[in-house]
Design a protein around this motif. Structure first.
Motif, PDB file in Angstrom:
ATOM      1  N   LEU A   1      77.803  -7.538   6.718  1.00  0.00           N
ATOM      2  CA  LEU A   1      76.440  -7.437   6.190  1.00  0.00           C
ATOM      3  C   LEU A   1      76.056  -8.685   5.401  1.00  0.00           C
ATOM      4  O   LEU A   1      74.956  -9.217   5.549  1.00  0.00           O
ATOM      5  N   VAL A   2      76.970  -9.151   4.565  1.00  0.00           N
ATOM      6  CA  VAL A   2      76.699 -10.362   3.775  1.00  0.00           C
ATOM      7  C   VAL A   2      76.520 -11.568   4.679  1.00  0.00           C
ATOM      8  O   VAL A   2      75.604 -12.383   4.488  1.00  0.00           O
ATOM      9  N   LEU A   3      77.401 -11.695   5.676  1.00  0.00           N
ATOM     10  CA  LEU A   3      77.296 -12.825   6.607  1.00  0.00           C
ATOM     11  C   LEU A   3      75.958 -12.821   7.337  1.00  0.00           C
ATOM     12  O   LEU A   3      75.310 -13.862   7.479  1.00  0.00           O
ATOM     13  N   LEU A   4      75.535 -11.649   7.783  1.00  0.00           N
ATOM     14  CA  LEU A   4      74.270 -11.563   8.513  1.00  0.00           C
ATOM     15  C   LEU A   4      73.079 -11.832   7.595  1.00  0.00           C
ATOM     16  O   LEU A   4      72.081 -12.411   8.018  1.00  0.00           O
ATOM     17  N   ALA A   5      73.187 -11.413   6.340  1.00  0.00           N
ATOM     18  CA  ALA A   5      72.106 -11.673   5.385  1.00  0.00           C
ATOM     19  C   ALA A   5      71.917 -13.173   5.176  1.00  0.00           C
ATOM     20  O   ALA A   5      70.824 -13.627   4.835  1.00  0.00           O
ATOM     21  N   VAL A   6      72.991 -13.939   5.408  1.00  0.00           N
ATOM     22  CA  VAL A   6      72.911 -15.405   5.294  1.00  0.00           C
ATOM     23  C   VAL A   6      72.579 -16.048   6.637  1.00  0.00           C
ATOM     24  O   VAL A   6      71.713 -16.924   6.728  1.00  0.00           O
ATOM     25  N   LEU A   7      73.260 -15.588   7.692  1.00  0.00           N
ATOM     26  CA  LEU A   7      73.119 -16.232   9.000  1.00  0.00           C
ATOM     27  C   LEU A   7      71.752 -16.017   9.643  1.00  0.00           C
ATOM     28  O   LEU A   7      71.210 -16.932  10.282  1.00  0.00           O
ATOM     29  N   VAL A   8      71.181 -14.820   9.494  1.00  0.00           N
ATOM     30  CA  VAL A   8      69.889 -14.545  10.138  1.00  0.00           C
ATOM     31  C   VAL A   8      68.788 -15.455   9.611  1.00  0.00           C
ATOM     32  O   VAL A   8      68.104 -16.130  10.383  1.00  0.00           O
ATOM     33  N   PRO A   9      68.559 -15.535   8.279  1.00  0.00           N
ATOM     34  CA  PRO A   9      67.524 -16.462   7.805  1.00  0.00           C
ATOM     35  C   PRO A   9      67.869 -17.920   8.072  1.00  0.00           C
ATOM     36  O   PRO A   9      66.980 -18.722   8.377  1.00  0.00           O
ATOM     37  N   LEU A  10      69.170 -18.272   7.970  1.00  0.00           N
ATOM     38  CA  LEU A  10      69.569 -19.653   8.250  1.00  0.00           C
ATOM     39  C   LEU A  10      69.255 -20.023   9.691  1.00  0.00           C
ATOM     40  O   LEU A  10      68.724 -21.112   9.971  1.00  0.00           O
ATOM     41  N   SER A  11      69.561 -19.125  10.618  1.00  0.00           N
ATOM     42  CA  SER A  11      69.291 -19.376  12.035  1.00  0.00           C
ATOM     43  C   SER A  11      67.804 -19.524  12.295  1.00  0.00           C
ATOM     44  O   SER A  11      67.365 -20.440  13.005  1.00  0.00           O
ATOM     45  N   ALA A  12      67.001 -18.633  11.712  1.00  0.00           N
ATOM     46  CA  ALA A  12      65.553 -18.677  11.927  1.00  0.00           C
ATOM     47  C   ALA A  12      64.951 -19.950  11.353  1.00  0.00           C
ATOM     48  O   ALA A  12      64.117 -20.604  11.996  1.00  0.00           O
ATOM     49  N   LEU A  13      65.367 -20.321  10.156  1.00  0.00           N
ATOM     50  CA  LEU A  13      64.806 -21.507   9.507  1.00  0.00           C
ATOM     51  C   LEU A  13      65.227 -22.789  10.218  1.00  0.00           C
ATOM     52  O   LEU A  13      64.417 -23.718  10.373  1.00  0.00           O
ATOM     53  N   SER A  14      66.477 -22.851  10.664  1.00  0.00           N
ATOM     54  CA  SER A  14      66.945 -24.042  11.382  1.00  0.00           C
ATOM     55  C   SER A  14      66.188 -24.229  12.696  1.00  0.00           C
ATOM     56  O   SER A  14      65.756 -25.334  13.031  1.00  0.00           O
ATOM     57  N   ALA A  15      66.029 -23.143  13.440  1.00  0.00           N
ATOM     58  CA  ALA A  15      65.281 -23.216  14.698  1.00  0.00           C
ATOM     59  C   ALA A  15      63.825 -23.580  14.445  1.00  0.00           C
ATOM     60  O   ALA A  15      63.207 -24.334  15.206  1.00  0.00           O
TER      61      ALA A  15
ATOM     62  N   VAL B   1      64.778  -8.999   5.898  1.00  0.00           N
ATOM     63  CA  VAL B   1      64.184  -8.852   4.564  1.00  0.00           C
ATOM     64  C   VAL B   1      64.397 -10.123   3.741  1.00  0.00           C
ATOM     65  O   VAL B   1      63.478 -10.610   3.068  1.00  0.00           O
ATOM     66  N   VAL B   2      65.603 -10.685   3.813  1.00  0.00           N
ATOM     67  CA  VAL B   2      65.897 -11.922   3.082  1.00  0.00           C
ATOM     68  C   VAL B   2      65.001 -13.058   3.582  1.00  0.00           C
ATOM     69  O   VAL B   2      64.453 -13.830   2.783  1.00  0.00           O
ATOM     70  N   LEU B   3      64.829 -13.155   4.896  1.00  0.00           N
ATOM     71  CA  LEU B   3      63.977 -14.195   5.464  1.00  0.00           C
ATOM     72  C   LEU B   3      62.541 -14.050   4.980  1.00  0.00           C
ATOM     73  O   LEU B   3      61.890 -15.040   4.622  1.00  0.00           O
ATOM     74  N   ARG B   4      62.032 -12.821   4.966  1.00  0.00           N
ATOM     75  CA  ARG B   4      60.648 -12.600   4.511  1.00  0.00           C
ATOM     76  C   ARG B   4      60.494 -12.987   3.053  1.00  0.00           C
ATOM     77  O   ARG B   4      59.462 -13.562   2.664  1.00  0.00           O
ATOM     78  N   VAL B   5      61.485 -12.681   2.240  1.00  0.00           N
ATOM     79  CA  VAL B   5      61.429 -13.055   0.822  1.00  0.00           C
ATOM     80  C   VAL B   5      61.437 -14.579   0.679  1.00  0.00           C
ATOM     81  O   VAL B   5      60.678 -15.144  -0.123  1.00  0.00           O
ATOM     82  N   LEU B   6      62.282 -15.244   1.451  1.00  0.00           N
ATOM     83  CA  LEU B   6      62.356 -16.704   1.391  1.00  0.00           C
ATOM     84  C   LEU B   6      61.028 -17.338   1.783  1.00  0.00           C
ATOM     85  O   LEU B   6      60.583 -18.316   1.161  1.00  0.00           O
ATOM     86  N   VAL B   7      60.376 -16.803   2.819  1.00  0.00           N
ATOM     87  CA  VAL B   7      59.082 -17.342   3.255  1.00  0.00           C
ATOM     88  C   VAL B   7      58.040 -17.167   2.152  1.00  0.00           C
ATOM     89  O   VAL B   7      57.269 -18.085   1.850  1.00  0.00           O
ATOM     90  N   ALA B   8      58.035 -15.988   1.529  1.00  0.00           N
ATOM     91  CA  ALA B   8      57.061 -15.718   0.468  1.00  0.00           C
ATOM     92  C   ALA B   8      57.300 -16.603  -0.755  1.00  0.00           C
ATOM     93  O   ALA B   8      56.361 -17.178  -1.320  1.00  0.00           O
ATOM     94  N   VAL B   9      58.569 -16.729  -1.156  1.00  0.00           N
ATOM     95  CA  VAL B   9      58.897 -17.569  -2.309  1.00  0.00           C
ATOM     96  C   VAL B   9      58.582 -19.031  -2.005  1.00  0.00           C
ATOM     97  O   VAL B   9      58.013 -19.754  -2.842  1.00  0.00           O
ATOM     98  N   GLY B  10      58.943 -19.477  -0.793  1.00  0.00           N
ATOM     99  CA  GLY B  10      58.660 -20.859  -0.410  1.00  0.00           C
ATOM    100  C   GLY B  10      57.174 -21.159  -0.418  1.00  0.00           C
ATOM    101  O   GLY B  10      56.746 -22.230  -0.849  1.00  0.00           O
ATOM    102  N   ARG B  11      56.384 -20.208   0.060  1.00  0.00           N
ATOM    103  CA  ARG B  11      54.920 -20.392   0.071  1.00  0.00           C
ATOM    104  C   ARG B  11      54.391 -20.600  -1.345  1.00  0.00           C
ATOM    105  O   ARG B  11      53.587 -21.504  -1.605  1.00  0.00           O
ATOM    106  N   GLY B  12      54.865 -19.761  -2.256  1.00  0.00           N
ATOM    107  CA  GLY B  12      54.411 -19.887  -3.637  1.00  0.00           C
ATOM    108  C   GLY B  12      54.819 -21.213  -4.259  1.00  0.00           C
ATOM    109  O   GLY B  12      54.014 -21.855  -4.950  1.00  0.00           O
ATOM    110  N   ARG B  13      56.047 -21.649  -3.995  1.00  0.00           N
ATOM    111  CA  ARG B  13      56.524 -22.913  -4.561  1.00  0.00           C
ATOM    112  C   ARG B  13      55.763 -24.100  -3.997  1.00  0.00           C
ATOM    113  O   ARG B  13      55.432 -25.044  -4.719  1.00  0.00           O
ATOM    114  N   VAL B  14      55.496 -24.066  -2.704  1.00  0.00           N
ATOM    115  CA  VAL B  14      54.765 -25.166  -2.073  1.00  0.00           C
ATOM    116  C   VAL B  14      53.370 -25.311  -2.662  1.00  0.00           C
ATOM    117  O   VAL B  14      52.880 -26.424  -2.901  1.00  0.00           O
TER     118      VAL B  14
END
Length: 296
Positions: A19-33, A225-238
């Protein structure tokens, strides 16, 4: 094949790790692509922001900027406000034309170079969209239509800020790492999952394979869920460093560029939920079938 009581803690630990690995790998994979296929590709970048030529926030920002720049060069005394209103409405009308859409694409093609420079450079540079091609097209159209004072509109660099210099500095290292990853984290994630489920099924049987599949599904949901949070946080920071006058247009640009990521969130979420529910339901069916068989 039954799972022994002593094996349950080991399976639970492996599930937690997965579960931990996927919580990291899924957003990492999406963002890299995303960086490799959209941010680094000029044509895809322009295609993503091209529809914004029809966005009201973008049209309003462009109209206000062009009008302000033009009126700095025109002094008509008591007629100043009247001319400003007329020019503002004329430019606003222009933003609904095909000529504006073409000029907007030209401006964003040049802006992509600024994006690449900001993410590849050594010092922070603001990422901006230069409206000079738009202003030039506006001026040509107004002069051709005989609009008074149109020939005095200056064609010079007029920018919409979409990423401040400080944020460019913060994002640079992250974008470089994602660029190096390209699509390979996604490929590695899929291979890893196939191996996990396959090995669990071969070594411990169908029920263990279904347990692994359910864990993978839960991991996909968590990763989405982690990816969606990262997108939202990134949007606010940008948008933190973007001037208030440009914020609505910058937000529209950021949302257009991250639309594919938000779509990925829903796709991964749906796949994860399907795997999780499907595996759990199948386990329940198998358990009931076995109980029925034992009764007979």
């Amino acid at each position: 094949m039954r799972t022994s009581t002593s094996a349950i803690p080991a399976i639970s630990a492996l599930s937690a790790v997965l579960l931990v690995l996927l919580a990291v790998l899924v957003p990492l994979s999406a963002l890299s692509a995303w960086v490799d296929l959209e941010i680094d590709d000029t044509d895809r970048y322009v295609a993503a922001v091209s529809p914004l030529a029809s966005d009201p926030a973008v049209q309003t920002t462009v109209t206000d900027l062009i009008t302000d720049e033009a009126m700095r060069q025109i002094d008509l005394g008591p007629l100043q406000d009247t001319v400003r209103e007329f020019l503002h409405e004329t430019v606003r009308s222009f933003t609904t034309t095909e000529a504006f859409r073409n000029a907007w694409d030209t401006a964003n093609r040049a802006a992509h170079k600024a994006v690449a420079a900001a993410l590849d450079g050594d010092s922070g540079e603001a990422v901006t969209i230069d409206l000079a091609p738009v202003i030039d097209q506006v001026k040509q159209d107004l002069v051709r239509d005989g609009v008074p004072f149109a020939d005095r509109i200056p064609v010079e660099r007029t920018e919409i800020t979409v990423l401040g210099p400080g944020q460019a500095d913060e994002l640079r290292n992250a974008f470089r790492l994602l660029r190096y990853g390209s699509i390979w984290p996604a490929v590695a994630t899929l291979v890893f999952l196939v191996l996990v489920v396959g090995i669990a099924t071969v070594r411990r049987g169908m029920r263990a394979g279904l347990w692994a599949t359910a864990t993978v599904g839960a991991g996909f949901v968590l990763g989405a869920v982690v990816l969606r949070v990262l997108v939202a946080v990134g949007r606010g920071r940008v948008l933190d460093e973007v001037p208030d006058s440009d914020r609505d247009a910058a937000a529209a640009v950021v949302d257009a560029l991250t639309a594919s990521l938000r779509t990925t969130v829903w796709v991964v979420l749906a796949v994860g939920a399907a795997l999780l529910v499907g595996a759990v339901v199948t386990r329940v069916i198998l358990r009931r079938s076995r109980s029925t068989a034992d009764v007979r």
